[in-house]
Design a protein around this motif. Structure first.
Motif, short mmCIF file in Angstrom:
data_model
loop_
_atom_site.label_atom_id
_atom_site.label_comp_id
_atom_site.label_asym_id
_atom_site.label_seq_id
_atom_site.Cartn_x
_atom_site.Cartn_y
_atom_site.Cartn_z
N THR A 47 12.88 -98.61 17.36
CA THR A 47 13.35 -99.98 17.18
C THR A 47 13.24 -100.37 15.72
N GLY A 48 14.26 -101.03 15.23
CA GLY A 48 14.24 -101.47 13.85
C GLY A 48 15.55 -102.06 13.43
N PRO A 49 15.62 -102.50 12.19
CA PRO A 49 16.83 -103.16 11.71
C PRO A 49 18.04 -102.23 11.53
N ARG A 50 17.80 -100.92 11.37
CA ARG A 50 18.91 -99.99 11.13
C ARG A 50 19.04 -98.92 12.20
N LEU A 51 18.10 -98.86 13.14
CA LEU A 51 18.13 -97.82 14.16
C LEU A 51 17.40 -98.30 15.41
N THR A 52 18.13 -98.28 16.53
CA THR A 52 17.55 -98.64 17.82
C THR A 52 18.06 -97.65 18.86
N GLY A 53 17.15 -97.18 19.70
CA GLY A 53 17.55 -96.25 20.74
C GLY A 53 16.34 -95.68 21.44
N ARG A 54 16.54 -94.45 21.96
CA ARG A 54 15.45 -93.82 22.69
C ARG A 54 15.25 -92.39 22.20
N VAL A 55 14.00 -91.94 22.26
CA VAL A 55 13.66 -90.56 21.95
C VAL A 55 13.89 -89.76 23.22
N LEU A 56 14.66 -88.68 23.11
CA LEU A 56 14.96 -87.85 24.26
C LEU A 56 13.82 -86.86 24.51
N SER A 57 13.59 -86.54 25.76
CA SER A 57 12.57 -85.54 26.08
C SER A 57 13.10 -84.16 25.73
N GLY A 58 12.20 -83.20 25.58
CA GLY A 58 12.61 -81.83 25.32
C GLY A 58 12.27 -81.32 23.94
N GLY A 59 11.81 -82.18 23.06
CA GLY A 59 11.42 -81.72 21.73
C GLY A 59 9.95 -81.33 21.72
N ALA A 60 9.47 -80.94 20.54
CA ALA A 60 8.06 -80.57 20.41
C ALA A 60 7.62 -80.71 18.97
N ASP A 61 6.31 -80.84 18.82
CA ASP A 61 5.66 -80.88 17.52
C ASP A 61 4.85 -79.59 17.40
N PHE A 62 5.21 -78.75 16.44
CA PHE A 62 4.53 -77.48 16.22
C PHE A 62 3.50 -77.68 15.12
N GLN A 63 2.24 -77.54 15.45
CA GLN A 63 1.16 -77.86 14.53
C GLN A 63 0.41 -76.62 14.07
N THR A 64 0.00 -76.65 12.81
CA THR A 64 -0.90 -75.64 12.26
C THR A 64 -2.11 -76.36 11.71
N LEU A 65 -3.27 -76.09 12.30
CA LEU A 65 -4.53 -76.66 11.82
C LEU A 65 -5.06 -75.70 10.77
N HIS A 66 -4.85 -76.04 9.48
CA HIS A 66 -5.24 -75.17 8.38
C HIS A 66 -6.74 -75.19 8.12
N SER A 67 -7.36 -76.33 8.36
CA SER A 67 -8.79 -76.49 8.17
C SER A 67 -9.23 -77.65 9.05
N PRO A 68 -10.54 -77.90 9.14
CA PRO A 68 -10.98 -79.05 9.93
C PRO A 68 -10.47 -80.39 9.40
N GLU A 69 -10.01 -80.42 8.15
CA GLU A 69 -9.55 -81.68 7.55
C GLU A 69 -8.03 -81.77 7.39
N LEU A 70 -7.27 -80.69 7.65
CA LEU A 70 -5.84 -80.68 7.33
C LEU A 70 -5.00 -80.04 8.43
N THR A 71 -3.99 -80.77 8.89
CA THR A 71 -3.02 -80.27 9.87
C THR A 71 -1.62 -80.44 9.31
N GLN A 72 -0.81 -79.37 9.44
CA GLN A 72 0.60 -79.42 9.06
C GLN A 72 1.41 -79.54 10.35
N LEU A 73 2.40 -80.42 10.35
CA LEU A 73 3.19 -80.68 11.56
C LEU A 73 4.67 -80.42 11.28
N GLU A 74 5.35 -79.87 12.26
CA GLU A 74 6.81 -79.66 12.22
C GLU A 74 7.36 -80.11 13.56
#
Length: 158
Positions: A47-74
């Motif tokens: 929701t917002g001034p330039r984009l409104t809609g819905r997130v479709l199911s079926g995607g994913a977030d692929f995470q790499t926990l590099h250290s206890p303090e740092l995570t990279q997300l894709e």
């Protein structure tokens, strides 16, 4: 007339806020690159001034926990706009914080977003002519992680 040699930062324009619903993590475990997790995306809203809609199911977030303090997300998923256009989302992010705060976050506990640095670079792509401006625009965002969702405040780089 001489111009000041200090470069000006690009302006940001607020596009909208994504509330991305997630399922329980799939733990891949330690790999040579770091500890890997896959977080299924099950739906949500934008929701917002330039984009409104819905997130479709079926995607994913692929995470790499590099250290206890740092995570990279894709994260890769899709949005369907109110007018029926489908937009592909590629979200590359970094999330960091204290060892204690990150451990609580990874365990699925609620952590105050102030305790976590969560920033992202987002690419949006679509074939819909009325949304073509997204194909030619870079986006950045700030994120917040909650036990059942991820919230991303999305900004267009002018």
């Amino acid at each position: 007339m001489a111009r000041d040699s200090t470069p000006l930062p690009p302006a940001l324009g607020y596009v909208g806020t994504l509330s991305v619903l997630i399922a329980a993590p799939i733990d891949v475990g330690p790999t040579p690159e770091g500890h890997r997790r896959i977080i299924p995306i099950t739906g949500g809203t934008v929701t917002g001034p330039r984009l409104t809609g819905r997130v479709l199911s079926g995607g994913a977030d692929f995470q790499t926990l590099h250290s206890p303090e740092l995570t990279q997300l894709e994260a890769r998923y899709a949005i369907e706009t109110e007018d029926g256009a489908v937009i592909s989302v590629d979200n590359a992010a970094l999330r960091s914080g204290s060892t204690e705060a990150m451990a609580r976050l990874v365990a699925g506990e609620a952590v105050d977003p102030v305790e976590i640095y969560f920033r992202c670079a987002v690419r949006l792509r679509t074939s819909a002519a009325e949304w073509d401006w997204m194909n030619r625009t870079l986006f950045v965002g700030s994120g917040e992680r909650y036990p059942d969702k991820v919230v991303v405040h999305l900004f267009a780089v002018a």
